[in-house]
Each structure stands twice: as structure tokens, then as C-alpha cells.
Enzyme design. Structure first.
Site, mmCIF file in Angstrom:
data_model
loop_
_atom_site.group_PDB
_atom_site.id
_atom_site.type_symbol
_atom_site.label_atom_id
_atom_site.label_comp_id
_atom_site.label_asym_id
_atom_site.label_seq_id
_atom_site.Cartn_x
_atom_site.Cartn_y
_atom_site.Cartn_z
ATOM 1 N N ASN A 13 0.882 -1.170 0.000
ATOM 2 C CA ASN A 13 0.000 0.000 0.000
ATOM 3 C C ASN A 13 0.918 1.217 0.000
ATOM 4 O O ASN A 13 1.496 1.554 1.030
ATOM 5 C CB ASN A 13 -0.899 -0.008 1.249
ATOM 6 C CG ASN A 13 -1.683 1.291 1.370
ATOM 7 O OD1 ASN A 13 -1.960 1.965 0.374
ATOM 8 N ND2 ASN A 13 -2.055 1.652 2.590
ATOM 9 N N TRP A 14 1.060 1.803 -1.155
ATOM 10 C CA TRP A 14 2.051 2.889 -1.278
ATOM 11 C C TRP A 14 1.593 4.193 -0.636
ATOM 12 O O TRP A 14 2.375 5.108 -0.461
ATOM 13 C CB TRP A 14 2.358 3.130 -2.765
ATOM 14 C CG TRP A 14 3.154 2.040 -3.423
ATOM 15 C CD1 TRP A 14 3.426 0.787 -2.936
ATOM 16 C CD2 TRP A 14 3.792 2.105 -4.710
ATOM 17 N NE1 TRP A 14 4.183 0.074 -3.830
ATOM 18 C CE2 TRP A 14 4.420 0.867 -4.926
ATOM 19 C CE3 TRP A 14 3.874 3.089 -5.700
ATOM 20 C CZ2 TRP A 14 5.147 0.585 -6.094
ATOM 21 C CZ3 TRP A 14 4.580 2.811 -6.856
ATOM 22 C CH2 TRP A 14 5.218 1.575 -7.047
ATOM 23 N N LYS A 15 0.311 4.310 -0.335
ATOM 24 C CA LYS A 15 -0.240 5.547 0.247
ATOM 25 C C LYS A 15 0.039 6.743 -0.676
ATOM 26 O O LYS A 15 0.038 6.571 -1.885
ATOM 27 C CB LYS A 15 0.314 5.780 1.653
ATOM 28 C CG LYS A 15 0.280 4.530 2.531
ATOM 29 C CD LYS A 15 0.540 4.829 3.964
ATOM 30 C CE LYS A 15 0.685 3.533 4.730
ATOM 31 N NZ LYS A 15 0.476 3.676 6.137
ATOM 32 N N HIS A 98 -9.252 1.783 4.533
ATOM 33 C CA HIS A 98 -7.980 1.879 5.264
ATOM 34 C C HIS A 98 -8.166 2.821 6.454
ATOM 35 O O HIS A 98 -8.914 3.796 6.366
ATOM 36 C CB HIS A 98 -6.876 2.392 4.321
ATOM 37 C CG HIS A 98 -5.518 2.272 4.924
ATOM 38 N ND1 HIS A 98 -5.016 3.199 5.803
ATOM 39 C CD2 HIS A 98 -4.564 1.307 4.804
ATOM 40 C CE1 HIS A 98 -3.806 2.819 6.182
ATOM 41 N NE2 HIS A 98 -3.511 1.674 5.596
ATOM 42 N N GLU A 100 -6.434 5.106 7.585
ATOM 43 C CA GLU A 100 -6.133 6.528 7.312
ATOM 44 C C GLU A 100 -7.326 7.206 6.651
ATOM 45 O O GLU A 100 -7.583 8.390 6.870
ATOM 46 C CB GLU A 100 -4.868 6.634 6.448
ATOM 47 C CG GLU A 100 -3.614 6.329 7.282
ATOM 48 C CD GLU A 100 -2.469 5.703 6.512
ATOM 49 O OE1 GLU A 100 -2.481 5.760 5.273
ATOM 50 O OE2 GLU A 100 -1.573 5.148 7.165
ATOM 51 N N GLU A 170 -5.785 -4.772 10.331
ATOM 52 C CA GLU A 170 -4.753 -3.763 10.573
ATOM 53 C C GLU A 170 -5.036 -3.025 11.875
ATOM 54 O O GLU A 170 -5.798 -2.041 11.885
ATOM 55 C CB GLU A 170 -4.730 -2.751 9.422
ATOM 56 C CG GLU A 170 -4.410 -3.367 8.084
ATOM 57 C CD GLU A 170 -3.675 -2.379 7.183
ATOM 58 O OE1 GLU A 170 -2.599 -2.737 6.707
ATOM 59 O OE2 GLU A 170 -4.159 -1.254 6.989
ATOM 60 N N GLY A 176 2.234 2.246 10.612
ATOM 61 C CA GLY A 176 3.202 3.323 10.444
ATOM 62 C C GLY A 176 3.855 3.761 11.742
ATOM 63 O O GLY A 176 4.484 4.804 11.817
ATOM 64 N N SER A 216 3.127 -2.294 10.285
ATOM 65 C CA SER A 216 4.572 -2.377 10.482
ATOM 66 C C SER A 216 5.141 -3.770 10.191
ATOM 67 O O SER A 216 6.096 -4.207 10.828
ATOM 68 C CB SER A 216 4.961 -1.901 11.885
ATOM 69 O OG SER A 216 4.550 -0.561 12.078
ATOM 70 N N GLY A 237 2.761 -1.207 4.254
ATOM 71 C CA GLY A 237 2.909 0.214 3.936
ATOM 72 C C GLY A 237 4.363 0.552 3.693
ATOM 73 O O GLY A 237 4.912 0.339 2.606
ATOM 74 N N GLY A 238 5.025 1.069 4.715
ATOM 75 C CA GLY A 238 6.398 1.560 4.593
ATOM 76 C C GLY A 238 7.360 0.625 3.877
ATOM 77 O O GLY A 238 8.093 1.037 2.972
HETATM 78 C C1 PEP Z 1 -0.693 0.166 5.757
HETATM 79 O O1 PEP Z 1 -0.582 1.250 5.232
HETATM 80 O O2 PEP Z 1 -1.660 -0.536 5.472
HETATM 81 C C2 PEP Z 1 0.338 -0.282 6.691
HETATM 82 C C3 PEP Z 1 0.197 -1.439 7.275
HETATM 83 O O3 PEP Z 1 1.395 0.563 6.885
HETATM 84 P P1 PEP Z 1 2.795 0.183 7.607
HETATM 85 O O4 PEP Z 1 3.233 -1.137 7.058
HETATM 86 O O5 PEP Z 1 3.711 1.295 7.253
HETATM 87 O O6 PEP Z 1 2.514 0.100 9.075
#
Ligand code: PEP
Length: 255
Positions: A13-15, A98, A100, A170, A176, A216, A237-238
Site C-alpha cells: 500500500n504505497w499511500k 484503510h 487513514e 490492521e 506506520g 509495520s 505500507g512503509g
Molecule cells: C498500511 O498502510 O496498510 C500499513 C500497514 O502501513 P505500515 O506497514 O507502514 O505500518
């Protein structure tokens, strides 16, 4: 994860990261690094990167997803993107609900449900995100929160459509933040999601649904998280923004 019953899926998930030229560069590094994957590999990218991403992954095992979609076919919804627009481009997956979007853009379970049904009706595969806030976990109501989200987000989704739906667990406190749920915590909630699905549908249908963990997940902790029976993959994500890290997670899911 239990590959005899369901598909393992690793999705990035590049956001709001990567311009089209940066997207091309990243995918050019990801594609060869994951070519032998024994799991499904997806990159969910910003709308403006979709075209470049589809081109860069053409004929490869990397599928492309969007990060949201609207429920209406068309109309006066400035700034929104319809499922038909995504489908015509060749997009296969779409992230919905999501945390966010729930936190910053007023997404509710009702709108998650509308978007999910619209995605399925258009032939897109939704990755529906659920998860509890830290204080909800501390108040010991994680299961209540997750059960409510699953029931509302999937309201009126048929058993047939559930086969094309991915659930991402999640925990909001892990996204994040660098705080990963322990493998036991992830397994506990993913198993609870499956039990909830079994009650709403039936065991056979519930057993076939891919339930990802997200929060994470990285190249250092993926193997342990993915070793759990009900953790069928990851929404990343990251770590999905670094080709080597993403490829290492895909490798862990391919074992
Ligand atoms: C996400 O954006 O769905 C996510 C899990 O981010 P991260 O891996 O950065 O915690």
C-alpha cells in the site's frame, strides 16, 4: 497461513508516495525481485501512478491495485474515482476502508460497505481493512470492534462475492508506528475474523478467504507473522516502498 485452503497475498500500500517516474523505477526493481513468488503479489498505488504501474507490470506476476474507489458509477463527486474507471484501465484490486481514510477522510462502515459492493459489482477485488484503535484494545473490546466492522462492511455481500474479497486486519496502533502486533495477537484476531465469517456465511467459505495482517510488517518480522495459520499474507505500507524489503516479505510468504 494454510495454502491448501486459500491464497497467500502480499500487497503493498504505497499511500501518498511516489510520482509516476518514481513508481516506474520502484516497480522495475520489484518485478524481477518477486518473479519466482509462490504467492500473489500486488502493488496498490496512487491513482496517478496506475497507468505507469500497469505498463511496468504487464505480463508479470505483479498485480496492480488502487487505494480507494467511489460507489457511484459517475456523477458530481469531485475528486473521486469510479470502479468503472479503474476496471477499464486493467486494475484488479482496490483497498477499501484503510484506517487513514477512516481517520482523516470521514470514511465510515456504511461508506466502506458501499465502496466494497461497488467494487465487487464491477469485477474488482476489494481489500477491506478492519482494525481496532489502541484505546479500544486497552478497553478489551477488540473483538466487539472487529465483529461490528466485519458485519457492517460486508453487509449484503454474497458468499460468492466473498470469494473475491480479501480482509486486511490492521490494528490502527500498529500502522506506520513501528509497533507490530505480536504474531500471537495477529493470529488471535485473524482467527476471530474467520470465526465471524463462518457464522455469517459458513465454514467452507470462511476457510477460503485470505485474511492479511497489516501494521509495520517488514522483512524482519514477516516470517514469524506469516507462520501463523490464519495470517494469510500482509498489507504492507512503509516496507513496500523499498524493493528489497518488499521482496523479502514476498519470499517469506512463498515458503
Ligand atoms: C498500511 O498502510 O496498510 C500499513 C500497514 O502501513 P505500515 O506497514 O507502514 O505500518
Amino acid at each position: 497461513m494454510d495454502k491448501t485452503k486459500r491464497k497467500a497475498i502480499i500487497a503493498g500500500n504505497w499511500k501518498m508516495n511516489k510520482t509516476p517516474s518514481e513508481a516506474k523505477e520502484l516497480l522495475n526493481a520489484i518485478v524481477p525481485a518477486v518473479k519466482d513468488a509462490d504467492c500473489e503479489v500486488i502493488a496498490c498505488v496512487p491513482y496517478v501512478d496506475l497507468s505507469v504501474a500497469l505498463e511496468a507490470t504487464k505480463g508479470t506476476n505483479v498485480k496492480i491495485g488502487a487505494e480507494n474507489c467511489h460507489w457511484a458509477e459517475s456523477g458530481a463527486f469531485t475528486g473521486e474515482i469510479s470502479t468503472g474507471m479503474l476496471k477499464e484501465m486493467g486494475v484488479e484490486y482496490v483497498v477499501i476502508g484503510h484506517s487513514e481514510r477512516r481517520q482523516y477522510f470521514g470514511e465510515t462502515d456504511e461508506t466502506v460497505n458501499k465502496r466494497t459492493k461497488a467494487a465487487l459489482a464491477a469485477g474488482l477485488k476489494p481489500i477491506v481493512c478492519v482494525g481496532e484503535l489502541l484505546w479500544e484494545r486497552e478497553c478489551d473490546i477488540t473483538e466487539e470492534v472487529i465483529s461490528r466492522q466485519i458485519k457492517l462492511d460486508l453487509f449484503d455481500v454474497s458468499a460468492e462475492d466473498l470469494k473475491n474479497t480479501v480482509i486486511a486486519y490492521e490494528p490502527v496502533w500498529a500502522i506506520g508506528t513501528g509497533k507490530t502486533a505480536t504474531a500471537e495477537q495477529a493470529e488471535e484476531v485473524c482467527a476471530f475474523i474467520r470465526e465471524t465469517l463462518a457464522k455469517l456465511y459458513n465454514k467452507e467459505v470462511a476457510d477460503a478467504v485470505t485474511i492479511q495482517y497489516g501494521g509495520s510488517m517488514n522483512d524482519g518480522n514477516a516470517e514469524e507473522l506469516l507462520s501463523k495459520t490464519n495470517v494469510d499474507g500482509g498489507l504492507i505500507g512503509g516496507a513496500s516502498l523499498v524493493a528489497e524489503k518488499f521482496a523479502a516479505i514476498v519470499k517469506a510468504a512463498s515458503k
